[in-house]
Design a protein around this motif. Structure first.
Motif, PDB file in Angstrom:
ATOM      1  N   VAL A   7      11.140   6.023 -14.880  1.00  0.00           N
ATOM      2  CA  VAL A   7      11.828   7.308 -14.828  1.00  0.00           C
ATOM      3  C   VAL A   7      12.777   7.426 -16.010  1.00  0.00           C
ATOM      4  O   VAL A   7      13.570   6.520 -16.284  1.00  0.00           O
ATOM      5  N   ASP A   8      12.677   8.558 -16.717  1.00  0.00           N
ATOM      6  CA  ASP A   8      13.596   8.860 -17.813  1.00  0.00           C
ATOM      7  C   ASP A   8      14.867   9.476 -17.206  1.00  0.00           C
ATOM      8  O   ASP A   8      14.811  10.561 -16.606  1.00  0.00           O
ATOM      9  N   ILE A   9      16.013   8.775 -17.354  1.00  0.00           N
ATOM     10  CA  ILE A   9      17.261   9.300 -16.795  1.00  0.00           C
ATOM     11  C   ILE A   9      18.223   9.713 -17.910  1.00  0.00           C
ATOM     12  O   ILE A   9      19.430   9.741 -17.716  1.00  0.00           O
ATOM     13  N   GLY A  10      17.644  10.057 -19.066  1.00  0.00           N
ATOM     14  CA  GLY A  10      18.470  10.555 -20.173  1.00  0.00           C
ATOM     15  C   GLY A  10      18.836   9.460 -21.130  1.00  0.00           C
ATOM     16  O   GLY A  10      19.883   8.837 -20.975  1.00  0.00           O
ATOM     17  N   GLY A  11      17.974   9.226 -22.131  1.00  0.00           N
ATOM     18  CA  GLY A  11      18.264   8.181 -23.119  1.00  0.00           C
ATOM     19  C   GLY A  11      17.949   6.787 -22.617  1.00  0.00           C
ATOM     20  O   GLY A  11      18.153   5.810 -23.330  1.00  0.00           O
ATOM     21  N   GLU A  12      17.439   6.660 -21.412  1.00  0.00           N
ATOM     22  CA  GLU A  12      17.130   5.360 -20.826  1.00  0.00           C
ATOM     23  C   GLU A  12      15.974   5.536 -19.850  1.00  0.00           C
ATOM     24  O   GLU A  12      15.942   6.473 -19.060  1.00  0.00           O
ATOM     25  N   VAL A  13      15.011   4.629 -19.915  1.00  0.00           N
ATOM     26  CA  VAL A  13      13.870   4.636 -18.996  1.00  0.00           C
ATOM     27  C   VAL A  13      14.002   3.407 -18.097  1.00  0.00           C
ATOM     28  O   VAL A  13      14.134   2.280 -18.587  1.00  0.00           O
ATOM     29  N   VAL A  14      13.996   3.649 -16.795  1.00  0.00           N
ATOM     30  CA  VAL A  14      14.195   2.542 -15.855  1.00  0.00           C
ATOM     31  C   VAL A  14      13.025   2.452 -14.891  1.00  0.00           C
ATOM     32  O   VAL A  14      12.422   3.474 -14.527  1.00  0.00           O
ATOM     33  N   PRO A  15      12.700   1.222 -14.448  1.00  0.00           N
ATOM     34  CA  PRO A  15      11.659   1.062 -13.432  1.00  0.00           C
ATOM     35  C   PRO A  15      12.255   1.300 -12.041  1.00  0.00           C
ATOM     36  O   PRO A  15      13.345   0.824 -11.738  1.00  0.00           O
ATOM     37  N   ILE A  16      11.568   2.036 -11.192  1.00  0.00           N
ATOM     38  CA  ILE A  16      12.031   2.279  -9.822  1.00  0.00           C
ATOM     39  C   ILE A  16      10.838   2.173  -8.878  1.00  0.00           C
ATOM     40  O   ILE A  16       9.796   2.803  -9.113  1.00  0.00           O
ATOM     41  N   VAL A  17      10.991   1.356  -7.843  1.00  0.00           N
ATOM     42  CA  VAL A  17       9.986   1.285  -6.776  1.00  0.00           C
ATOM     43  C   VAL A  17      10.333   2.348  -5.746  1.00  0.00           C
ATOM     44  O   VAL A  17      11.467   2.418  -5.266  1.00  0.00           O
ATOM     45  N   CYS A  18       9.338   3.193  -5.414  1.00  0.00           N
ATOM     46  CA  CYS A  18       9.587   4.341  -4.531  1.00  0.00           C
ATOM     47  C   CYS A  18       8.617   4.307  -3.354  1.00  0.00           C
ATOM     48  O   CYS A  18       7.412   4.042  -3.520  1.00  0.00           O
ATOM     49  N   GLY A  19       9.139   4.609  -2.154  1.00  0.00           N
ATOM     50  CA  GLY A  19       8.303   4.603  -0.948  1.00  0.00           C
ATOM     51  C   GLY A  19       7.882   5.981  -0.501  1.00  0.00           C
ATOM     52  O   GLY A  19       7.216   6.122   0.526  1.00  0.00           O
ATOM     53  N   ALA A  20       8.286   7.042  -1.223  1.00  0.00           N
ATOM     54  CA  ALA A  20       7.963   8.411  -0.796  1.00  0.00           C
ATOM     55  C   ALA A  20       6.491   8.712  -1.082  1.00  0.00           C
ATOM     56  O   ALA A  20       5.975   8.370  -2.147  1.00  0.00           O
ATOM     57  N   PRO A  21       5.780   9.387  -0.161  1.00  0.00           N
ATOM     58  CA  PRO A  21       4.356   9.677  -0.373  1.00  0.00           C
ATOM     59  C   PRO A  21       4.122  10.752  -1.430  1.00  0.00           C
ATOM     60  O   PRO A  21       3.010  10.859  -1.956  1.00  0.00           O
ATOM     61  N   ASN A  22       5.147  11.565  -1.742  1.00  0.00           N
ATOM     62  CA  ASN A  22       4.922  12.703  -2.639  1.00  0.00           C
ATOM     63  C   ASN A  22       5.351  12.457  -4.078  1.00  0.00           C
ATOM     64  O   ASN A  22       5.374  13.384  -4.888  1.00  0.00           O
ATOM     65  N   VAL A  23       5.735  11.222  -4.438  1.00  0.00           N
ATOM     66  CA  VAL A  23       6.147  10.952  -5.804  1.00  0.00           C
ATOM     67  C   VAL A  23       4.943  11.005  -6.727  1.00  0.00           C
ATOM     68  O   VAL A  23       3.852  10.544  -6.386  1.00  0.00           O
ATOM     69  N   ALA A  24       5.118  11.608  -7.937  1.00  0.00           N
ATOM     70  CA  ALA A  24       3.995  11.749  -8.866  1.00  0.00           C
ATOM     71  C   ALA A  24       4.510  11.864 -10.294  1.00  0.00           C
ATOM     72  O   ALA A  24       5.666  12.243 -10.530  1.00  0.00           O
ATOM     73  N   ASP A  56       0.809  -1.223   0.000  1.00  0.00           N
ATOM     74  CA  ASP A  56       0.000   0.000   0.000  1.00  0.00           C
ATOM     75  C   ASP A  56       0.840   1.270   0.000  1.00  0.00           C
ATOM     76  O   ASP A  56       0.440   2.299  -0.544  1.00  0.00           O
ATOM     77  N   LYS A  57       2.037   1.230   0.654  1.00  0.00           N
ATOM     78  CA  LYS A  57       2.837   2.452   0.815  1.00  0.00           C
ATOM     79  C   LYS A  57       3.914   2.622  -0.246  1.00  0.00           C
ATOM     80  O   LYS A  57       4.733   3.529  -0.156  1.00  0.00           O
ATOM     81  N   LEU A  58       3.932   1.762  -1.244  1.00  0.00           N
ATOM     82  CA  LEU A  58       4.945   1.844  -2.292  1.00  0.00           C
ATOM     83  C   LEU A  58       4.310   2.214  -3.622  1.00  0.00           C
ATOM     84  O   LEU A  58       3.126   1.928  -3.875  1.00  0.00           O
TER      85      LEU A  58
END
Length: 803
Positions: A70-87, A63-65
């Motif tokens: 995320v585009d990091i410049g020429g590459e898109v990577v999957p990232i699991v994030c626990g921050a409530p303010n990510v959007a 529930d909290k993840l």
């Protein structure tokens, strides 16, 4: 002393690497002991970039993840994030896979590819505390920036990276105790000009805040300068100044104090800032205060004055210990609005004595007690004032006060070309000599075919005679550029002392004492019957006393054995049976035409090795215990190439004779029981007698410690079947020769003699420790070394290698 390479480049242009600059400076006498890397954010945000969140969905299994791409410049990577303010759509800080983060608290950690609750994560969206740029951990950092995705985060956060040279400054090089001083040497070494910082548009704004100065002691204070700045705002320094100070291991305090520290390290001129409102009577007096006067320094300590230190005072009393430490009552605080800035030249002697008396070592005293430039105070004052105005505001509210009754002039020195050639050992072209000296700001007054006269500026406090000028020429020309001739010759000012035998003896006594040995001193006169009954001493060489006091003290000893045994007997009879003793003593012999004396070192071991304890059972000392001590003595003295021979002759039941070439270093073994009984000792005694005169002659000096290698040690084991007659020393000699510099040491961890191997044979299990001090050993090098060892053992001691 620390020198910032970034700041050094402001004084002189160079593209050489920090390592190349360090080598140049070291060759010229400013030894660089190390190079550190400073980063305004630890780790330099290496591998951390600006990214953009393209998608953001709730984690299906938590529930909290959130699961993001995320585009990091020429590459898109999957990232699991626990921050409530990510959007979605946010610009964020991303630590890529493989990067290392240095958080505000906790240990550094590496970002690895992971599966979090079943979802792949290839990076980390960071909060400010996780990358060391702030304290907050409430959520990820959301950036307001147009920088393209993939931009290194170090660009966004303006990370400052610097190389810092750690210079082991010798006391004579006071002129180099600053960035300007080091730049002066680089000017001569690189043959490039230096840039002296400008004081800009320096002008007096008004005369509203004059401070009067009175110097009562011009001998201890040849020059005192000062100025007043008003309407300043005390605040934290700008980032560039804080980074400069932190690179030099200084903690920023406030913009006023930081400027004084900046000038000190930049120009080598210490400054001191007083709160002008706290100067009673608007007057500065430079004088000495009575002995036992109490003065409170900035560290809140009350200090009783010696009466010899120079003080900066106002009409009420002390404000500062001149050139050493400020006073509590006059320091800069948040409420300070007016500053009196001091820039002075103090006598090195008075600062040194004051610093030692109060045990206060500061950056200012470090420079003053070595000698500062008497012509620098006013320029340094102007530089500081302009910096303060730039970062703290304010206006200059007084003229520059400069009390300088007896200006210090240049030192004139005459130098002959013959002296240069003699002391350097090489004929240098006259034009090169001139170019070197002029590049060091040593100007020519006159010149003829035999020599010249030069003027040396007073900031070079160590250049006061002809030899000093020649040293300056040599260090810039380069010591390595003077070739060694076939017939070596050197001029020197002092005699080189010979080996100090007393020091060797003292230091070795310390080593033996640390091993539990007690030193004894026994009588050189002894009983004649020891030689008569022992059978191993030559009676014809015995020195007899003509006016003997008694028969028991009738002859001079020929060995330390019996006098040492008497000490053993005395202690054993008093129930002290576990003994470790040593003695440095002289033995005496009669020979054709006179007498001979020899210095010996004796060692005695008897009883148990250590006192009985619950941790381990006690055991009687054995031959190997004493042999280990003798080996340590040889190692400490640096005596190598020692060969041993097995002996079964008096005074030993069995033992070893140690040879250095054709010379006998001494012998070690188990003393014969009959000889012990002569002195009424009825327990086994281990005895060694070493030729101390020969040991000190062959010694390379006390062994010095060396830096522990950064590269790992490797152990390899071999099992050798050899003839019983082959000694370990023979094996060791073969191994050291074959193993070369990689073989650090050899150990025996098992010895076998029995029916499982051929009669007349024995088996040694040996450990070999290999290490390279310059690089990590590869398997190929290790195998080649072990093959060489095996071949040598098979060839030279006819060993069979058990596999």
């Amino acid at each position: 002393m620390k020198i910032s390479v970034n700041r050094l480049k402001d004084f002189i242009y160079f593209e050489e690497s920090p390592e190349e600059i360090a080598a140049l400076l070291t060759g010229s006498g400013l030894e660089v002991e190390g190079i550190e890397v400073y980063e305004s954010i630890q780790g330099g945000l290496e591998g951390v970039v600006i990214g953009e969140v393209l998608t953001c969905e709730k984690h299906p299994n938590a529930d909290k993840l959130s699961v993001t791409t995320v585009d990091i410049g020429g590459e898109v990577v999957p990232i699991v994030c626990g921050a409530p303010n990510v959007a979605k759509g946010q610009k964020v800080v991303v630590a890529k896979e493989g990067s290392t983060l240095y958080p505000i608290s906790g240990e550094p950690f590496e970002i690895k590819k992971a599966k979090i609750r079943g979802e792949v994560s290839q990076g980390m969206i960071c909060a400010e505390d996780e990358i060391g740029v702030g304290e907050s951990h409430e959520g990820i950092m959301v950036l307001d920036t147009d920088l393209p995705n993939g931009t290194p985060a170090s660009e966004y956060f303006k990370v400052v990276k610097d190389h810092v040279l750690e210079i082991g400054l010798t006391p004579n090089r006071a002129d180099a105790a600053s960035h300007l001083g080091v730049a002066r040497d680089l000017k001569a070494l690189l043959k490039r000009e230096i840039c002296i910082p400008s004081v800009g548009d320096f002008r007096i704004d008004n005369q509203n805040r004059k401070i009067h100065v009175e110097v009562e002691n011009s001998t201890d204070c040849p020059r005192y300068s000062g100025i007043t700045i008003s309407n300043i705002k005390v605040a934290p320094s700008p980032e560039w100044l804080q980074n400069y100070l932190r690179a030099l291991d200084l903690e920023p305090i406030n913009n006023i104090v930081d400027v004084t520290n900046f000038i000190l390290h930049d120009l080598g001129q210490p400054l001191h800032a007083f709160d002008a409102d706290k100067i009673s009577g608007g007057k500065i007096i430079v004088k000495k205060l009575p002995k036992d006067s109490v003065f409170v320094t900035l560290d809140d300590k009350e200090r009783k004055l010696s009466g010899e230190e120079l003080m900066i005072c106002d009409e009420k009393g002390g404000l500062c210990i001149a050139g050493i430490f400020g006073g509590k009552g006059s320091g800069i605080s948040e409420g300070t609005t007016s500053v009196f800035l001091e820039s002075a030249h103090f006598s090195a002697d008075v600062i040194r004595k004051g610093s030692q008396f109060h045990n206060l070592k500061t950056d200012a005293s470090f420079r003053f007690e070595r000698g500062t430039d008497p012509n620098m105070p006013v320029y340094a004052l102007k530089r500081a004032v302009m910096l303060i105005k730039e970062i703290a505001g304010g206006e200059i509210t007084s003229d520059i006060i400069d009390v300088y009754p007896n200006p210090v002039g240049d030192t004139e020195i005459e130098v002959s070309y013959a002296s240069i050639n003699r002391l350097i050992g090489k004929v240098l072209p006259k034009q090169e000599i001139r170019e070197i000296l002029e590049s060091l700001e040593i100007s020519f007054i006159s010149e003829n075919e035999n020599g010249f006269k030069v003027a040396v500026k007073p900031y070079r406090v160590d250049v006061i005679r002809e030899a000093d000028v020649i040293e300056e020429i040599l260090r810039i020309h380069g010591f390595d550029n003077v070739a060694l001739s076939e017939n070596l010759k050197a001029d020197y000012l002092a005699e080189h002392p010979s080996k100090d035998f007393n020091k060797l003896q003292y230091r070795l006594s310390e080593v033996l004492s640390s091993l539990g040995f007690y030193e004894i001193i026994t009588n050189s006169l002894t009983k004649p019957q020891y030689a008569d009954k022992s059978g191993f001493l030559d009676v014809s060489e015995r020195v007899e006393i003509q006016n003997k006091l008694s028969e028991d003290l009738g002859v001079m000893r020929q060995t330390l054995l019996f006098s040492g045994m008497e000490v053993l007997a005395y202690n054993i009879n008093r129930r002290q049976k576990d003994l470790k003793l040593f003695e440095f003593g002289t033995v005496y012999f009669k020979e054709a035409g006179g007498y001979r004396e020899e210095r010996k070192l004796s060692l005695f071991l008897t009883g148990d090795k250590a006192a009985e304890s619950w941790r381990e059972a006690s055991r009687t000392v054995v031959f190997a215990d004493l042999y280990a001590v003798v080996e340590l003595i040889l190692e400490k003295l640096g005596v190598d190439n020692v060969e041993v021979e097995i002996i079964h002759s008096s005074p030993f039941d069995y033992g070893l004779k140690m040879m250095h070439g054709s010379k006998e270093l001494g012998s070690i073994g188990v003393a014969q029981e009959d000889l012990a009984k002569l002195v009424e000792v009825r327990q086994e005694v281990l005895f060694a007698e070493l030729n101390w005169d020969l040991l000190t002659k062959k010694s390379k000096g006390l062994k010095k410690y060396m830096e522990i290698s950064k590269f790992p040690e490797v152990r390899r084991d071999l099992s050798l079947v050899i003839d019983k007659e082959v000694t370990f020393d023979q094996i060791k000699t073969v191994a050291l020769k074959a193993g070369g510099k990689l073989l650090q040491r050899i150990g025996v961890f098992d010895v076998y003699q029995g029916d499982k191997i051929e009669a007349g044979k024995k088996a040694y299990a040996l450990s070999f420790y290999l290490q390279d001090t310059e690089q990590t050993l590869t398997d190929k090098v290790i195998e080649r070394t072990m093959d060489r060892l095996i071949q040598s053992f098979e060839k030279e001691v006819h060993a069979f290698i058990r596999k």
